[in-house]
Write a protein that holds these residues in place. Structure first.
Motif, short mmCIF file in Angstrom:
data_model
loop_
_atom_site.label_atom_id
_atom_site.label_comp_id
_atom_site.label_asym_id
_atom_site.label_seq_id
_atom_site.Cartn_x
_atom_site.Cartn_y
_atom_site.Cartn_z
N ARG A 83 -37.59 62.33 -69.18
CA ARG A 83 -38.29 61.76 -68.02
C ARG A 83 -37.83 60.32 -67.77
O ARG A 83 -37.61 59.92 -66.63
N ASP A 86 -34.46 60.26 -66.10
CA ASP A 86 -34.55 60.57 -64.67
C ASP A 86 -35.04 59.36 -63.88
O ASP A 86 -34.46 59.02 -62.84
N VAL A 87 -36.08 58.69 -64.38
CA VAL A 87 -36.63 57.53 -63.68
C VAL A 87 -35.61 56.38 -63.66
O VAL A 87 -35.38 55.77 -62.61
N GLN A 88 -35.01 56.10 -64.81
CA GLN A 88 -34.05 54.99 -64.88
C GLN A 88 -32.80 55.27 -64.04
O GLN A 88 -32.27 54.37 -63.40
N LYS A 89 -32.34 56.51 -64.04
CA LYS A 89 -31.15 56.86 -63.25
C LYS A 89 -31.43 56.69 -61.76
O LYS A 89 -30.62 56.14 -61.02
N SER A 90 -32.59 57.13 -61.32
CA SER A 90 -32.97 56.97 -59.92
C SER A 90 -33.06 55.49 -59.55
O SER A 90 -32.55 55.06 -58.50
N ALA A 91 -33.69 54.69 -60.42
CA ALA A 91 -33.80 53.25 -60.17
C ALA A 91 -32.42 52.60 -60.15
O ALA A 91 -32.13 51.74 -59.31
N TRP A 92 -31.55 53.02 -61.07
CA TRP A 92 -30.19 52.48 -61.13
C TRP A 92 -29.43 52.81 -59.85
O TRP A 92 -28.76 51.96 -59.27
N ASP A 93 -29.52 54.06 -59.40
CA ASP A 93 -28.84 54.47 -58.17
C ASP A 93 -29.31 53.64 -56.98
O ASP A 93 -28.49 53.14 -56.20
N ASP A 94 -30.63 53.48 -56.84
CA ASP A 94 -31.17 52.67 -55.75
C ASP A 94 -30.68 51.22 -55.85
O ASP A 94 -30.27 50.62 -54.85
N HIS A 97 -26.85 50.83 -55.11
CA HIS A 97 -26.58 51.00 -53.68
C HIS A 97 -27.00 49.76 -52.90
O HIS A 97 -26.29 49.32 -52.00
#
Length: 109
Positions: A83, A86-94, A97
């Motif tokens: 979990r 998933d949270v860290q990867k989403s934050a990293w992607d945002d 970008h």
């Protein structure tokens, strides 16, 4: 080495470890070697992080006998670790970008 670059690496270290462990269980030296090759992060930084991640229940450990010495401590992701990845990867992607948009002069106004 540029101090900013060192801080960038430290900031993504846990995310990188979680990503590596999402692919397969691994032992400390292997994790450290892979991170050293990829982002030039030293062994001395990895072990304290692994202890903290275990304390935070992001990883669990188990021992595997080794023919070349003492048993190796292997790390695996827990459900909490997946979990967190998933949270860290989403934050990293945002985040990346948004930074790229600023660097390219295309930030939102």
């Amino acid at each position: 080495m540029d101090p900013n670059f060192v801080q960038f690496k430290k900031g993504v270290l846990e995310l990188c470890v979680l990503a590596l462990l999402s692919r397969s269980d691994s032992y400390g030296y292997d994790i450290a070697s892979r991170l050293s090759d990829a982002i030039d992060m030293g062994e001395g930084t990895i072990y304290p992080l692994m202890r903290r991640m275990q304390k935070d229940e992001l990883v669990s450990t188990y021992l595997v006998e080794s023919s070349s010495g003492p048993p190796r401590k292997y790390y695996r992701l827990t459900d909490n670790g997946r979990r967190s990845l998933d949270v860290q990867k989403s934050a990293w992607d945002d985040f990346t970008h948004s930074v790229a948009a600023i660097l390219d002069g295309q930030e939102k106004t």
